[in-house]
Enzyme design. Sequence first.
Site, mmCIF file in Angstrom:
data_model
loop_
_atom_site.group_PDB
_atom_site.id
_atom_site.type_symbol
_atom_site.label_atom_id
_atom_site.label_comp_id
_atom_site.label_asym_id
_atom_site.label_seq_id
_atom_site.Cartn_x
_atom_site.Cartn_y
_atom_site.Cartn_z
ATOM 1 N N ASN A 151 5.125 -1.853 8.664
ATOM 2 C CA ASN A 151 5.057 -0.499 8.118
ATOM 3 C C ASN A 151 6.454 0.142 8.214
ATOM 4 O O ASN A 151 7.441 -0.534 8.490
ATOM 5 C CB ASN A 151 4.010 0.317 8.891
ATOM 6 C CG ASN A 151 3.295 1.340 8.020
ATOM 7 O OD1 ASN A 151 3.914 2.051 7.240
ATOM 8 N ND2 ASN A 151 1.980 1.431 8.163
ATOM 9 N N SER A 190 0.818 3.633 10.636
ATOM 10 C CA SER A 190 1.517 4.750 10.004
ATOM 11 C C SER A 190 1.977 5.718 11.086
ATOM 12 O O SER A 190 1.202 6.058 11.982
ATOM 13 C CB SER A 190 0.600 5.485 9.028
ATOM 14 O OG SER A 190 1.188 6.719 8.655
ATOM 15 N N LEU A 232 1.640 3.195 -2.786
ATOM 16 C CA LEU A 232 2.075 3.621 -4.119
ATOM 17 C C LEU A 232 0.866 4.071 -4.942
ATOM 18 O O LEU A 232 0.874 5.150 -5.516
ATOM 19 C CB LEU A 232 2.825 2.495 -4.834
ATOM 20 C CG LEU A 232 3.571 2.944 -6.087
ATOM 21 C CD1 LEU A 232 4.787 3.796 -5.721
ATOM 22 C CD2 LEU A 232 4.019 1.757 -6.931
ATOM 23 N N ALA A 285 0.842 -1.202 0.000
ATOM 24 C CA ALA A 285 0.000 0.000 0.000
ATOM 25 C C ALA A 285 0.873 1.246 0.000
ATOM 26 O O ALA A 285 2.016 1.229 0.451
ATOM 27 C CB ALA A 285 -0.909 0.002 1.226
ATOM 28 N N MET A 315 3.681 11.619 4.330
ATOM 29 C CA MET A 315 2.583 11.975 3.430
ATOM 30 C C MET A 315 1.307 12.324 4.199
ATOM 31 O O MET A 315 0.630 13.292 3.885
ATOM 32 C CB MET A 315 2.297 10.838 2.445
ATOM 33 C CG MET A 315 3.505 10.388 1.622
ATOM 34 S SD MET A 315 4.212 11.667 0.578
ATOM 35 C CE MET A 315 2.960 11.826 -0.675
#
Length: 336
Positions: free
Chosen positions: A246, A175, A64, A62, A113
Site C-alpha cells: 500500500n 491504508s 482508482l 485498487a 481519501m
Amino acid sequence: MFYPVIKKALFQLDPERAHELTFQQLRRITNTPFEFLVRQSVPTKPVTCMGLSFKNPLGLAAGLDKDGECIDALGAMGFGFIEVGTVTPRPQSGNDKPRLFRVVEAEGLINRMGFNNKGVDSLVENVKKTRFGGVLGINIGKNKDTPVEQGKDDYLICMDKVYAHAGYIAINISSPNTPGLRSLQYGEALDDLLLAIKNKQAELKERHQKYVPVAVKIAPDLSEEELIQIADSLVRHNIDGVIATNTTLDRKLIQGLNHCGQTGGLSGRPLQTSSTEIIRRLSQELAGRLPIIGVGGIDSLVAAREKMAAGASLVQIYSGFIFHGPRLIKDIVTHI
C-alpha cells in the site's frame, strides 16, 4: 497517443476534479461501442496465480475505480486484471477535501481519501453489468465509524456480498487513512481477523460451490520483525496471496517538494524502492508458499521487471498510470 495532451489539461485541475472528469467520460463509454476510443491491443501473456488464470500479469491497483463504475473501459486498455474498491459495508464520504495531491516533480501522489465509496451493494450492482474478460479483484475494508475491535465484522459483511462476483478478494488492512486500520496487521488482531476470514471463505465456498481466493494487502512501513510475523500469520492461516504494498507515510524522498507536508499515503515513484524491498524480504520469508502481487511506484517496464525479479508473480499500477497513461500498460504487457 493522445494522453500527453489530455494529461496536460487534466494536470491544470485539482487532482480529484481531474479524476471525476475522467471517470465521467469513461462511464459514458463503458459498455458502449465507443469503448474503441480507449481500446488497445496487447499480447496475451498467460499467468496462473492463486489458482486463477490471468491473460497477462499486469493489473490495475485498487483505489482508482472504487465503485466498479468503469471496469469495461479500463479493461479495454489491456489490463490482465482489475482490482476495484476499496469498498465498505455502508457508503461513506471519506475525509474532507482537499485530500489528493500531486507531487509532480517526483511523479508521486499523496492521498488521504479515507475509503470514500458508495457502499458494497452499489459496487455489486456495477460488477454484475461488466463484460470484462480478465480477473476481477474486489478490495474490501471497514467503515471509518466501525470500532477497530469490531472491524472484522465489516470484512465478513463485504465478503458475503462480493464472493459470488469476485475473481479474488483483497483484504485492505494497510491504508493509513482510516484510524486504527493498520493495527489489524499485527499479532493477535491479525490472527483473529485471518481466522474469521478463512472460516467465512469456507462457508461461502460451500454455499456458492466455488473457491474464491483471498489476498491480504500490507503496508510498506514495516520493520523486519513485523514482516516476519505477518508472513508467518499468512502461511499459518493458508491465505491465498499477499499484495505488497500500500502507500507509505515516509516522506524522506520528497523533502522540500510541493505538498510534501500533506498528511496521507504517498504513492508513485518515491515508493518504488521501498515497496520492492518489502517484496524481496517477503519473498525470502515466504519461500514460495504463497504468491505476491507487487505494487508500488511501477512507472516503466524496468520497474515492473524489478518487482517480478524481487519475487512478485503479478504486478499492479496506479500512480504510474496517472502520470504515463495507457501506453504504460502496452509497454509493460508487451515486453514483460
